[in-house]
Design a protein around this motif. Structure first.
Motif, PDB file in Angstrom:
ATOM      1  N   ALA A 169       0.821  -1.211   0.000  1.00 31.40           N
ATOM      2  CA  ALA A 169       0.000   0.000   0.000  1.00 31.40           C
ATOM      3  C   ALA A 169       0.853   1.259   0.000  1.00 31.40           C
ATOM      4  O   ALA A 169       0.481   2.273  -0.588  1.00 31.40           O
ATOM      5  N   THR A 194      -7.387  -0.378   1.225  1.00 34.11           N
ATOM      6  CA  THR A 194      -7.924   0.991   1.232  1.00 34.11           C
ATOM      7  C   THR A 194      -7.511   1.734   2.494  1.00 34.11           C
ATOM      8  O   THR A 194      -7.085   2.896   2.439  1.00 34.11           O
ATOM      9  N   GLU A 195      -7.611   1.062   3.633  1.00 31.61           N
ATOM     10  CA  GLU A 195      -7.244   1.692   4.900  1.00 31.61           C
ATOM     11  C   GLU A 195      -5.763   2.039   4.935  1.00 31.61           C
ATOM     12  O   GLU A 195      -5.376   3.151   5.338  1.00 31.61           O
ATOM     13  N   ARG A 196      -4.923   1.128   4.503  1.00 28.28           N
ATOM     14  CA  ARG A 196      -3.484   1.383   4.534  1.00 28.28           C
ATOM     15  C   ARG A 196      -3.069   2.432   3.504  1.00 28.28           C
ATOM     16  O   ARG A 196      -2.168   3.229   3.756  1.00 28.28           O
ATOM     17  N   ARG A 197      -3.701   2.438   2.353  1.00 29.26           N
ATOM     18  CA  ARG A 197      -3.409   3.475   1.361  1.00 29.26           C
ATOM     19  C   ARG A 197      -3.746   4.851   1.926  1.00 29.26           C
ATOM     20  O   ARG A 197      -2.997   5.822   1.737  1.00 29.26           O
ATOM     21  N   ARG A 198      -4.857   4.943   2.612  1.00 24.96           N
ATOM     22  CA  ARG A 198      -5.257   6.214   3.220  1.00 24.96           C
ATOM     23  C   ARG A 198      -4.240   6.648   4.269  1.00 24.96           C
ATOM     24  O   ARG A 198      -3.848   7.821   4.333  1.00 24.96           O
ATOM     25  N   GLU A 199      -3.768   5.693   5.075  1.00 28.87           N
ATOM     26  CA  GLU A 199      -2.788   6.023   6.109  1.00 28.87           C
ATOM     27  C   GLU A 199      -1.479   6.533   5.520  1.00 28.87           C
ATOM     28  O   GLU A 199      -0.787   7.345   6.137  1.00 28.87           O
ATOM     29  N   HIS A 202      -2.203   8.091   0.156  1.00 32.61           N
ATOM     30  CA  HIS A 202      -2.479   7.818  -1.253  1.00 32.61           C
ATOM     31  C   HIS A 202      -3.978   7.902  -1.534  1.00 32.61           C
ATOM     32  O   HIS A 202      -4.803   7.887  -0.622  1.00 32.61           O
ATOM     33  N   GLU A 204      -7.687   6.841  -2.413  1.00 28.30           N
ATOM     34  CA  GLU A 204      -8.443   5.729  -1.872  1.00 28.30           C
ATOM     35  C   GLU A 204      -9.247   4.989  -2.941  1.00 28.30           C
ATOM     36  O   GLU A 204      -9.768   3.912  -2.685  1.00 28.30           O
ATOM     37  N   ASP A 205      -9.395   5.560  -4.134  1.00 24.96           N
ATOM     38  CA  ASP A 205     -10.254   4.932  -5.120  1.00 24.96           C
ATOM     39  C   ASP A 205      -9.631   3.638  -5.641  1.00 24.96           C
ATOM     40  O   ASP A 205      -8.419   3.514  -5.786  1.00 24.96           O
ATOM     41  N   ARG A 206     -10.499   2.695  -5.968  1.00 22.10           N
ATOM     42  CA  ARG A 206     -10.061   1.361  -6.387  1.00 22.10           C
ATOM     43  C   ARG A 206      -9.237   1.409  -7.674  1.00 22.10           C
ATOM     44  O   ARG A 206      -8.274   0.652  -7.818  1.00 22.10           O
TER      45      ARG A 206
END
Length: 367
Positions: A169, A194-199, A202, A204-206
């Motif tokens: 991520a 999604t959660e780790r990308r947000r953290e 980055h 969040e969209d797929r």
């Protein structure tokens, strides 16, 4: 849903890659394991000359056997041969390192590797540490036909556990894994990504972070059980490789078997551990994703097949693939055994890519 193939790198199988392109497969993931298969970058170079539309990349390159700048230059060379249709899959070496008697890269080492690799794939300058010395590096001749970083090859990070998933991520443009072909498992995986990308700040969209999952697929004939001799021939190598991986997790981390393995686990462990420990790494992965060795055929149960592979009638497979896509999966990467690989991808194309009804089944025609 996109469909890719994973290829046990072997020059004799270049026609197989060409056929996959003709059938509509989107990606060819060339496997990298130096003690069992051919060199992955030699295979990719040959495939680049034989194809025109299919995406070509490593599935996956092994961080422990090639320095980050070597990996970047290698895949950028393929991108020079096949501009814009090259990708880089990278992992710690769950098989390639273990068959040499060594564990895969540790998470901290993999983190450092990815931190250097990602900018190098874009032709950018970065810090590179080797032998306890750090220096700035950049490819010095990117505009003279040696390599191509435009567009940069997307970076797919191989991850199975939560710590590796976090690295994917953070550093990756996508994830390559081997999740159970179950919408519940895929939905949990997509949520974690999604959660780790947000953290990590980055998007969040797929669409910005595709997930590809390695499996294999077989189409049942009317009334055929999932553990028929024909189905075992078509999916057995992949299912048994999942058993090999489970043993490695047990041997290294002490992790017990999943419920679908309990009936065979003690017998399988005894068979593996009958080999002296100093030579066990030469035994564990025999036939890896190419065939099932005779002494392991008895472990190929219906439960193991159902847990690791997609097997069903045409309508069942279509429903299951639709459910996996809805849950968050973007690509199924099919890895059949050597002996039946052409038959498998022809069935996948007929049933799942073209989704044509009423087309004669090539297996039925031969029987």
């Amino acid at each position: 849903m996109k469909f890719g193939i994973c290829v046990a790198s072997r020059p004799a199988d270049l026609d197989y890659v060409v056929e996959a392109e003709r059938l509509g497969f989107s990606h060819a993931w060339m496997a990298d394991s130096q003690m069992i298969w051919s060199d992955v970058y030699a295979m990719l170079a040959l495939a680049a000359e034989r194809t025109s539309t299919i995406q070509l990349g490593t599935g996956v390159a092994v961080a422990g056997t090639r320095l980050a700048p070597v990996t970047a230059a290698s895949i950028a060379t393929i991108n020079q041969l096949a501009p814009g249709r090259t990708f880089c899959g990278i992992g710690t070496g769950n098989t390639a390192m273990r068959i040499m008697g060594h564990p895969p890269l540790q998470i901290a080492e993999f983190d450092e590797y990815l931190a250097a690799l990602r900018p190098l794939l874009r032709g950018e300058e970065t810090d590179f540490r080797w032998r306890d010395r750090t220096a700035r590096i950049v490819h010095q001749m990117p505009d003279h036909g040696f390599v191509n970083f435009d567009p940069p090859p997307p970076l797919y990070v191989s991850a199975f556990g939560p710590r590796a998933l976090d690295l994917a991520a953070q550093h990756g443009d996508g994830l390559i894994t081997s999740a159970p072909p179950d919408p519940v498992a895929v939905r949990a995986l997509r949520g974690a990504v999604t959660e780790r990308r947000r953290e990590h700040g980055h998007a969040e969209d797929r669409a910005s972070f595709p997930i590809a999952s390695l499996t294999t697929i077989a189409v049942l004939q009317p009334g055929e059980p999932v553990d028929s001799p024909r189905i075992k021939e078509m999916v057995g190598a992949f299912a048994i490789a999942a058993l090999h991986y489970a043993y490695e997790q047990y041997a290294q981390f002490g992790r017990g078997p999943s419920p679908h393995l309990r009936d065979i686990w003690d017998e399988y462990v005894a068979a593996v551990e009958s080999v002296p420990e100093e030579r066990r790494h030469l035994r564990t992965h025999l036939g890896h994703n190419c065939w099932v060795i005779p002494e392991e055929e008895r472990f190929l149960t219906a439960q193991l097949i159902e847990r690791s592979c997609l097997v069903g009638t045409p309508s069942e497979l279509r429903s299951r693939v639709d459910a996996l896509e809805a849950a968050g999966l973007d690509q199924l990467v099919v890895l059949p055994p050597l002996a039946t690989k052409e038959e498998v991808i022809a069935d996948v194309a007929r049933v799942l890519i073209d989704r044509t009804d009423g087309v004669p089944d090539p297996v039925a025609l031969r029987s």
